[in-house]
Design a protein around this motif. Structure first.
Motif, PDB file in Angstrom:
ATOM      1  N   ASP A 219       0.879  -1.181   0.000  1.00  0.00           N
ATOM      2  CA  ASP A 219       0.000   0.000   0.000  1.00  0.00           C
ATOM      3  C   ASP A 219       0.914   1.228   0.000  1.00  0.00           C
ATOM      4  N   PHE A 220       1.287   1.597  -1.198  1.00  0.00           N
ATOM      5  CA  PHE A 220       2.325   2.611  -1.440  1.00  0.00           C
ATOM      6  C   PHE A 220       1.763   4.022  -1.312  1.00  0.00           C
ATOM      7  N   SER A 221       2.451   4.877  -0.555  1.00  0.00           N
ATOM      8  CA  SER A 221       2.026   6.269  -0.425  1.00  0.00           C
ATOM      9  C   SER A 221       3.209   7.132  -0.018  1.00  0.00           C
ATOM     10  N   LEU A 222       3.463   8.170  -0.803  1.00  0.00           N
ATOM     11  CA  LEU A 222       4.503   9.142  -0.456  1.00  0.00           C
ATOM     12  C   LEU A 222       3.939  10.313   0.336  1.00  0.00           C
ATOM     13  N   LEU A 223       2.632  10.397   0.418  1.00  0.00           N
ATOM     14  CA  LEU A 223       2.011  11.604   0.953  1.00  0.00           C
ATOM     15  C   LEU A 223       1.730  11.541   2.445  1.00  0.00           C
ATOM     16  N   TYR A 224       1.455  10.345   2.964  1.00  0.00           N
ATOM     17  CA  TYR A 224       0.933  10.256   4.319  1.00  0.00           C
ATOM     18  C   TYR A 224       1.850   9.546   5.302  1.00  0.00           C
ATOM     19  N   SER A 225       3.036   9.188   4.892  1.00  0.00           N
ATOM     20  CA  SER A 225       3.928   8.479   5.795  1.00  0.00           C
ATOM     21  C   SER A 225       5.268   9.194   5.903  1.00  0.00           C
ATOM     22  N   ARG A 226       5.716   9.391   7.131  1.00  0.00           N
ATOM     23  CA  ARG A 226       7.005  10.037   7.352  1.00  0.00           C
ATOM     24  C   ARG A 226       8.119   9.027   7.631  1.00  0.00           C
ATOM     25  N   PHE A 227       7.744   7.798   7.890  1.00  0.00           N
ATOM     26  CA  PHE A 227       8.738   6.817   8.295  1.00  0.00           C
ATOM     27  C   PHE A 227       8.822   5.623   7.344  1.00  0.00           C
ATOM     28  N   GLY A 228       8.124   5.682   6.249  1.00  0.00           N
ATOM     29  CA  GLY A 228       8.144   4.625   5.259  1.00  0.00           C
ATOM     30  C   GLY A 228       7.084   4.924   4.219  1.00  0.00           C
ATOM     31  N   VAL A 229       7.291   4.439   3.009  1.00  0.00           N
ATOM     32  CA  VAL A 229       6.345   4.749   1.934  1.00  0.00           C
ATOM     33  C   VAL A 229       5.355   3.611   1.695  1.00  0.00           C
ATOM     34  N   VAL A 230       5.498   2.532   2.473  1.00  0.00           N
ATOM     35  CA  VAL A 230       4.518   1.442   2.452  1.00  0.00           C
ATOM     36  C   VAL A 230       4.000   1.277   3.877  1.00  0.00           C
ATOM     37  N   LYS A 231       2.710   1.456   4.064  1.00  0.00           N
ATOM     38  CA  LYS A 231       2.133   1.446   5.407  1.00  0.00           C
ATOM     39  C   LYS A 231       2.171   0.068   6.049  1.00  0.00           C
ATOM     40  N   GLY A 232       2.011  -0.967   5.244  1.00  0.00           N
ATOM     41  CA  GLY A 232       2.008  -2.316   5.780  1.00  0.00           C
ATOM     42  C   GLY A 232       0.628  -2.856   6.088  1.00  0.00           C
ATOM     43  N   LEU A 233      -0.422  -2.041   5.898  1.00  0.00           N
ATOM     44  CA  LEU A 233      -1.784  -2.495   6.186  1.00  0.00           C
ATOM     45  C   LEU A 233      -2.255  -3.519   5.154  1.00  0.00           C
ATOM     46  N   ALA A 234      -1.795  -3.375   3.913  1.00  0.00           N
ATOM     47  CA  ALA A 234      -2.154  -4.362   2.886  1.00  0.00           C
ATOM     48  C   ALA A 234      -1.551  -5.722   3.231  1.00  0.00           C
ATOM     49  N   LEU A 235      -0.302  -5.727   3.671  1.00  0.00           N
ATOM     50  CA  LEU A 235       0.339  -6.970   4.072  1.00  0.00           C
ATOM     51  C   LEU A 235      -0.383  -7.583   5.270  1.00  0.00           C
ATOM     52  N   GLU A 236      -0.790  -6.748   6.198  1.00  0.00           N
ATOM     53  CA  GLU A 236      -1.539  -7.239   7.361  1.00  0.00           C
ATOM     54  C   GLU A 236      -2.845  -7.901   6.915  1.00  0.00           C
ATOM     55  N   GLY A 237      -3.543  -7.269   5.969  1.00  0.00           N
ATOM     56  CA  GLY A 237      -4.780  -7.848   5.454  1.00  0.00           C
ATOM     57  C   GLY A 237      -4.539  -9.158   4.739  1.00  0.00           C
ATOM     58  N   PHE A 238      -3.440  -9.232   3.993  1.00  0.00           N
ATOM     59  CA  PHE A 238      -3.082 -10.472   3.297  1.00  0.00           C
ATOM     60  C   PHE A 238      -2.865 -11.600   4.300  1.00  0.00           C
ATOM     61  N   LEU A 239      -2.143 -11.320   5.358  1.00  0.00           N
ATOM     62  CA  LEU A 239      -1.858 -12.339   6.356  1.00  0.00           C
ATOM     63  C   LEU A 239      -3.125 -12.776   7.086  1.00  0.00           C
ATOM     64  N   LYS A 240      -3.983 -11.835   7.381  1.00  0.00           N
ATOM     65  CA  LYS A 240      -5.240 -12.183   8.045  1.00  0.00           C
ATOM     66  C   LYS A 240      -6.103 -13.075   7.160  1.00  0.00           C
ATOM     67  N   THR A 241      -6.021 -12.845   5.856  1.00  0.00           N
ATOM     68  CA  THR A 241      -6.814 -13.638   4.915  1.00  0.00           C
ATOM     69  C   THR A 241      -6.291 -15.062   4.784  1.00  0.00           C
ATOM     70  N   HIS A 242      -4.972 -15.204   4.753  1.00  0.00           N
ATOM     71  CA  HIS A 242      -4.384 -16.496   4.405  1.00  0.00           C
ATOM     72  C   HIS A 242      -3.832 -17.288   5.594  1.00  0.00           C
ATOM     73  N   LEU A 243      -3.857 -16.709   6.786  1.00  0.00           N
ATOM     74  CA  LEU A 243      -3.415 -17.433   7.974  1.00  0.00           C
ATOM     75  C   LEU A 243      -4.621 -17.794   8.836  1.00  0.00           C
ATOM     76  N   ARG A 244      -4.717 -19.045   9.180  1.00  0.00           N
ATOM     77  CA  ARG A 244      -5.756 -19.457  10.118  1.00  0.00           C
ATOM     78  C   ARG A 244      -5.306 -19.193  11.552  1.00  0.00           C
ATOM     79  N   SER A 245      -4.014 -19.332  11.784  1.00  0.00           N
ATOM     80  CA  SER A 245      -3.466 -19.110  13.127  1.00  0.00           C
ATOM     81  C   SER A 245      -3.333 -17.615  13.401  1.00  0.00           C
ATOM     82  N   ARG A 246      -3.601 -17.240  14.637  1.00  0.00           N
ATOM     83  CA  ARG A 246      -3.417 -15.852  15.053  1.00  0.00           C
ATOM     84  C   ARG A 246      -2.279 -15.731  16.069  1.00  0.00           C
TER      85      ARG A 246
END
Length: 327
Positions: free
Chosen positions: A135-162
């Motif tokens: 989830d690429f963004s140059l406008l809203y992040s001061r500490f990285g240009v990928v927020k990581g929320l998309a990756l979090e959603g991917f993991l929640k979708t494909h992992l049964r374990s929490r």
């Protein structure tokens, strides 16, 4: 002002050219270029502070003693090769009692430890797109240009374990505390924040706040954490290195200068980290290797070369024998 606008425009074009048309590429040179782009755009300077860092849980090594540990190293998109190795190992009846993962290795290791079905793992990888992770963004992040929320959603979708405790195969993910510089090994508690933190390449992904700390990619300190498997007393350790080899032709532009410098650093780190492995499967990728299917096949090809020796070391018969690796 005009110079800054032109410079920003040029850098953005370079970045998009590097990122377009591949899946799951976490380019190391991109960390430098993307961070430069943030600076050029004149973002405000803030400071990350850890006010109340929590203690790191003790390393939960599996019992009984580990017969076979797989160490899956960092490498961005090249981490797809780990899945190719896992498929060939499964065909040969080689199953780990422990997986130690760094960055992309932690992600692939987590997916496999959650459900050791190599056909499903391959399907998940091949059907994924860049937007599933980035989830690429140059406008809203001061500490990285990928927020990581998309990756979090991917993991929640494909992992049964929490949690780590729910995984079918014990997993240890390695991370780095960005503020203290501590090398952290997590194998208990919530799973997804640990996997996100292990793969949060600094300058690209926003550091992951967890346990009162800001975590980044474990590869900053140890891209191939063999020593962690040794700490757990593994009898046989197979380490898989999916990083890029150094291009001895030399760089021809600023992008390749950055890539070359980081490759040298990682090569030095790996030379120390890989010591103690019984088998080291090294892919020696180049930066031009970016096609998902080709990377997967490379993992399969390299794994086949080592399977006879690994089976002999483990005392496995020629026929397929599934070890008791489930919890």
């Amino acid at each position: 002002m005009e110079i800054r606008k032109v410079t920003g425009s040029i850098i953005r074009k370079v970045i998009w050219k590097r990122w377009e048309g591949f899946k799951w590429r976490l380019s190391r040179c991109g960390a430098i270029l993307l961070l430069s782009c943030v600076v050029v755009q004149g973002c405000m300077v803030l400071r990350l502070n850890e006010k109340n860092p929590q203690p790191i849980p003790p390393l939960p090594c599996p019992t009984p003693p580990v017969k076979l540990a797989l160490v899956l190293g960092a490498g961005g998109i090249k981490g797809i090769a780990h899945a190719g190795v896992l498929e060939e190992f499964a065909k040969a009846g080689i199953y780990p009692n422990l997986i130690v993962g760094c960055s992309a290795g932690a992600l692939i290791g987590g997916l496999y430890a959650d459900n050791p079905d190599v056909s499903r793992l391959k399907k998940v990888i091949m059907n994924s797109t860049t937007s599933d992770f980035i989830d690429f963004s140059l406008l809203y992040s001061r500490f990285g240009v990928v927020k990581g929320l998309a990756l979090e959603g991917f993991l929640k979708t494909h992992l049964r374990s929490r949690t780590f405790e729910e995984l079918k195969i014990p997993l240890i993910a390695v991370l780095v505390d960005l503020i203290s510089g501590e090398f952290v090994k997590l194998g208990s508690g919530p799973l997804i924040p640990a996997l996100r933190g292990s793969s949060a390449f600094p300058g690209v992904f926003v550091p992951v706040y967890y346990l009162g700390r800001y975590f980044v990619d474990g590869g900053v300190i140890n891209p191939l954490p063999v020593q962690v498997a040794k700490e757990c007393g593994a009898e046989v350790i197979v380490a898989i290195d999916v990083s890029n080899k150094i291009n001895h032709q030399g760089p021809i532009n600023l992008v390749e200068v950055a890539e070359h410098a980081v490759d040298i650093t990682w090569k030095t780190l790996r030379s120390y980290a890989e010591k103690g492995a019984d088998f080291l499967i090294r892919m020696d990728f180049s930066h031009e290797d970016a096609h998902t299917e080709e990377i997967y096949k490379r993992g399969q090809q390299e794994a086949r070369k080592y399977i006879p020796a690994i089976k002999k070391k483990l005392g496995l018969p020629d026929h397929v024998l599934r070890s008791a690796h489930a919890r």
